[in-house]
Design a protein around this motif. Sequence first.
Motif, mmCIF file in Angstrom:
data_model
loop_
_atom_site.group_PDB
_atom_site.id
_atom_site.type_symbol
_atom_site.label_atom_id
_atom_site.label_comp_id
_atom_site.label_asym_id
_atom_site.label_seq_id
_atom_site.Cartn_x
_atom_site.Cartn_y
_atom_site.Cartn_z
ATOM 1 N N ASP A 1 34.368 11.757 112.180
ATOM 2 C CA ASP A 1 35.011 12.173 110.936
ATOM 3 C C ASP A 1 34.076 12.970 110.039
ATOM 4 O O ASP A 1 34.476 13.381 108.944
ATOM 5 C CB ASP A 1 35.522 10.943 110.175
ATOM 6 N N MET A 2 32.836 13.173 110.480
ATOM 7 C CA MET A 2 31.867 13.875 109.641
ATOM 8 C C MET A 2 31.568 15.271 110.172
ATOM 9 O O MET A 2 30.538 15.861 109.851
ATOM 10 C CB MET A 2 30.574 13.056 109.556
ATOM 11 N N VAL A 3 32.472 15.820 110.976
ATOM 12 C CA VAL A 3 32.249 17.146 111.542
ATOM 13 C C VAL A 3 32.151 18.189 110.429
ATOM 14 O O VAL A 3 31.317 19.102 110.472
ATOM 15 C CB VAL A 3 33.371 17.509 112.532
ATOM 16 N N GLY A 4 32.991 18.057 109.408
ATOM 17 C CA GLY A 4 32.954 19.000 108.291
ATOM 18 C C GLY A 4 31.607 19.014 107.597
ATOM 19 O O GLY A 4 31.057 20.080 107.284
ATOM 20 N N ARG A 5 31.042 17.829 107.363
ATOM 21 C CA ARG A 5 29.734 17.756 106.715
ATOM 22 C C ARG A 5 28.649 18.316 107.641
ATOM 23 O O ARG A 5 27.696 18.958 107.183
ATOM 24 C CB ARG A 5 29.395 16.299 106.351
ATOM 25 N N ALA A 6 28.797 18.082 108.940
ATOM 26 C CA ALA A 6 27.815 18.607 109.891
ATOM 27 C C ALA A 6 27.831 20.137 109.896
ATOM 28 O O ALA A 6 26.773 20.784 109.976
ATOM 29 C CB ALA A 6 28.100 18.068 111.292
ATOM 30 N N ARG A 7 29.009 20.721 109.780
ATOM 31 C CA ARG A 7 29.083 22.181 109.764
ATOM 32 C C ARG A 7 28.576 22.747 108.442
ATOM 33 O O ARG A 7 27.977 23.824 108.409
ATOM 34 C CB ARG A 7 30.518 22.620 110.037
ATOM 35 N N THR B 1 20.776 15.500 101.612
ATOM 36 C CA THR B 1 21.999 14.824 101.170
ATOM 37 C C THR B 1 23.040 14.799 102.282
ATOM 38 O O THR B 1 23.680 13.771 102.539
ATOM 39 C CB THR B 1 22.571 15.531 99.929
ATOM 40 N N LEU B 2 23.217 15.934 102.941
ATOM 41 C CA LEU B 2 24.205 16.016 104.014
ATOM 42 C C LEU B 2 23.805 15.132 105.191
ATOM 43 O O LEU B 2 24.668 14.509 105.822
ATOM 44 C CB LEU B 2 24.354 17.472 104.469
ATOM 45 N N ARG B 3 22.501 15.085 105.487
ATOM 46 C CA ARG B 3 22.056 14.190 106.562
ATOM 47 C C ARG B 3 22.379 12.740 106.218
ATOM 48 O O ARG B 3 22.809 11.966 107.087
ATOM 49 C CB ARG B 3 20.536 14.361 106.778
ATOM 50 N N GLN B 4 22.195 12.360 104.971
ATOM 51 C CA GLN B 4 22.537 11.008 104.539
ATOM 52 C C GLN B 4 24.044 10.769 104.625
ATOM 53 O O GLN B 4 24.500 9.702 105.059
ATOM 54 C CB GLN B 4 22.054 10.793 103.106
ATOM 55 N N ASP B 5 24.836 11.773 104.220
ATOM 56 C CA ASP B 5 26.299 11.637 104.284
ATOM 57 C C ASP B 5 26.765 11.457 105.726
ATOM 58 O O ASP B 5 27.652 10.643 106.011
ATOM 59 C CB ASP B 5 26.966 12.869 103.674
ATOM 60 N N ILE B 6 26.189 12.224 106.629
ATOM 61 C CA ILE B 6 26.591 12.136 108.036
ATOM 62 C C ILE B 6 26.262 10.761 108.601
ATOM 63 O O ILE B 6 27.034 10.188 109.378
ATOM 64 C CB ILE B 6 25.888 13.249 108.848
ATOM 65 N N GLU B 7 25.141 10.219 108.196
ATOM 66 C CA GLU B 7 24.704 8.925 108.720
ATOM 67 C C GLU B 7 25.488 7.768 108.123
ATOM 68 O O GLU B 7 25.822 6.797 108.814
ATOM 69 C CB GLU B 7 23.213 8.745 108.442
ATOM 70 N N SER B 8 25.818 7.863 106.820
ATOM 71 C CA SER B 8 26.458 6.736 106.126
ATOM 72 C C SER B 8 27.956 6.896 105.948
ATOM 73 O O SER B 8 28.642 5.938 105.590
ATOM 74 C CB SER B 8 25.804 6.544 104.755
ATOM 75 N N GLY B 9 28.476 8.121 106.169
ATOM 76 C CA GLY B 9 29.905 8.346 105.973
ATOM 77 C C GLY B 9 30.290 8.614 104.534
ATOM 78 O O GLY B 9 31.485 8.652 104.200
ATOM 79 N N THR B 10 29.310 8.835 103.663
ATOM 80 C CA THR B 10 29.591 9.098 102.250
ATOM 81 C C THR B 10 29.724 10.592 102.007
ATOM 82 O O THR B 10 29.483 11.411 102.900
ATOM 83 C CB THR B 10 28.465 8.528 101.377
ATOM 84 N N ARG B 11 30.082 10.937 100.772
ATOM 85 C CA ARG B 11 30.189 12.348 100.395
ATOM 86 C C ARG B 11 29.590 12.530 98.999
ATOM 87 O O ARG B 11 30.063 11.937 98.042
ATOM 88 C CB ARG B 11 31.646 12.825 100.408
ATOM 89 N N HIS B 12 28.562 13.351 98.925
ATOM 90 C CA HIS B 12 27.909 13.642 97.651
ATOM 91 C C HIS B 12 28.088 15.116 97.305
ATOM 92 O O HIS B 12 28.299 15.959 98.184
ATOM 93 C CB HIS B 12 26.415 13.316 97.723
#
Length: 697
Positions: free
Chosen positions: A229-235, A336-347
């Motif tokens: 579910d974090m493909v968007g953040r990864a891109r 920040t994005l690396r943290q979001d991808i790992e934790s599932g959060t969005r900053h």
Amino acid sequence: MKNSQNAVTPTVGDVVFSLKTFAAAMLALLIALCFDLTNPYWAVGTVYIVAHPLSGASTSKAIYRLIGTALGGTMTVIMIPNLVSSPEMLTLAIALWMAFCLGVSLLDRTPRSYTFMLAGYTTALTGFPIVASPDTAFTYATARVEEIALGIICAAVVNRIFFPRHAGPVLSARIDAWLKDGAELAIGTLKGKGREPALQAAARRLAADAVDLHSFTTHVAYDTSDLRDMVGRARTLQHRMVAMLPIVSGLSDVLHAFDTATEGKLTPAVNELIERVTVFLTAKTALSEDERQQLLALMDTAEEEGRELQEWSGLLAHNFTARLRDLLQIWGDCLTLRQDIESGTRHDLRWKRFGTLFDHTPIHKDYGMAIHSGLSVMLATFVATGIWIYTGWPQGSAAAMMAGVLCCIFSTMDDPAPMMLKFLYVAIVTVVAAFIFEYGLMPLVHGYVPLAAALGLMLVPAGLLMTRPSLALYGMGFCVNLPNMLSLQDRLNLDLASFLNSNLAMIVGMIVACGTTALVRSVGAEWTAYRVLRSGWADIVAVARKADGPDFAKLLYRMVDRFGLVAPRLATVPAESAVAQTDILRDLRNGLNTMELQRHRQLLSVDKRDAIDNVLSGVAAHYQRKQKQRDAQPGEGLLDALDQALMQLIGLAKSSAVEGACRAITALRYSLYPDAAAALPTIGTKAGLHIVKENAA
């Protein structure tokens, strides 16, 4: 020698992958035999074609293959009954369809391009064998789709249930590795090593990795891991990675110019900024608000100290802090994005200079090479079909279909001929192995279980080769071809004439494909790299002559995408070549600065644009010359135009447009003329510009 042995020694994961793939293939064979499907070997071969160590990648490839097979089968049903009475028209129609689909596939350059390529050569695979019985077109094409679907389902089920290896953790590891290398690149640049060959090679490697990461995230979307579910953040992270490279490269240029202007004595504030940012990059932790404010205050001090020296130093100091501000924001967003991808959060993210919506990232499209490759496929198909028709060869359809298929499979390479020859050698070895198996082992086999055990003796070891990039071609070639050459059915048919005819026809088709490719399609890495570079230079010319609002994002991602395409090829290009010596990141920066200049030019009154127009004309003329002469250097006329424009702008009343144009011209000057002495007068702080805090390109 020890390292070489470790490189080919299979790991536990490799063995598990080979056993899983073999189990899926035998499951597909069992189901096909139980339901009396037309050609069970299609299902077996499909399992090995879609097999991938990562479950997400296997699923995405399987779905694209199924869609492509269905489209190709549909075209078979349309073409064969209507054109079978005219062999020439049928051959032309199939060849044109393959060429069109291959061209679209090469232009797409994403994992879904597999769909278009499959749609093309599936028509050849299902069309040529049934020209003698066109009434079976629908039945034959449907059977092909059914058995491809069976192989896909078996591969997906086994891969996901038994010891699945998810793409998500691999993505995380790749991101961590990129960030580590990216930090080292930025730190080395800040320490004045940006022009060293090792760091330049690292930048090329990071560009290639960043571009490839976009395709890899497609596989994660089909994964079952938590990162799906974090493909968007990864891109989004991939976009930040792409943007970071020209920023770091720009820091190298401005530091070199600043060092030259100050005779090797950077101002105290600049030195302190370098130290603090180096610590920040090393720590890989987000800045606190207090730390951010301290850095901003230090940037103001650095600009003041620069202006106290001379006007040129002040401009360089501002450009340095602007790039440093970009770097800090991009790096903070990456963390920040690396943290979001790992934790599932969005900053929320801080760096939004080129916009926030990149759902349709522009990429480089080489229409000339797409057409060239399509024509090569057509030629190979015409030659193989001509041999078939002229000789009246009963099994000649295999030559016609294999000629086109082989051209399609290796079409993404600059020079496909060497790899095609390797595939041909593997096919010849496979024919020998199939002959021994069919006439030596098969008469001794009675029942499904003994058959599966006998196949395992060959397919399991060959499957291990598929896990090694350097050996994957051999493994896949053997595992895909063996079931087809054996023509696995529910009963043994020891027809030696048919066996030799059909397999010899396949070999002839491959030989035709290799020959036509070597004659009309193979090009060198240098030739391809030069075409890519020319496209980038043409973009800069267009930007310099385009008066309306240029699109930063499109140029940035298209040019860095080109950089990612050129970077791997530079390793194979002679060091003395003009292509190898071309700095594509410098061209990218010049393109971005040219767009900045165009944007601010529009905000100036018409009577104040003459000097800027001269600069833009000079930039366009320089890159036009580069398209004709690879090693063309900017002339003195452009340097004079840059200096005159700077002096004119400095004398104008301060405004955001004037200051922005100054930043862009300053960057163009030290990028195009890194060793030129400053020609600006020492005006002092009174006439100096009060710089608005806006990022430079």
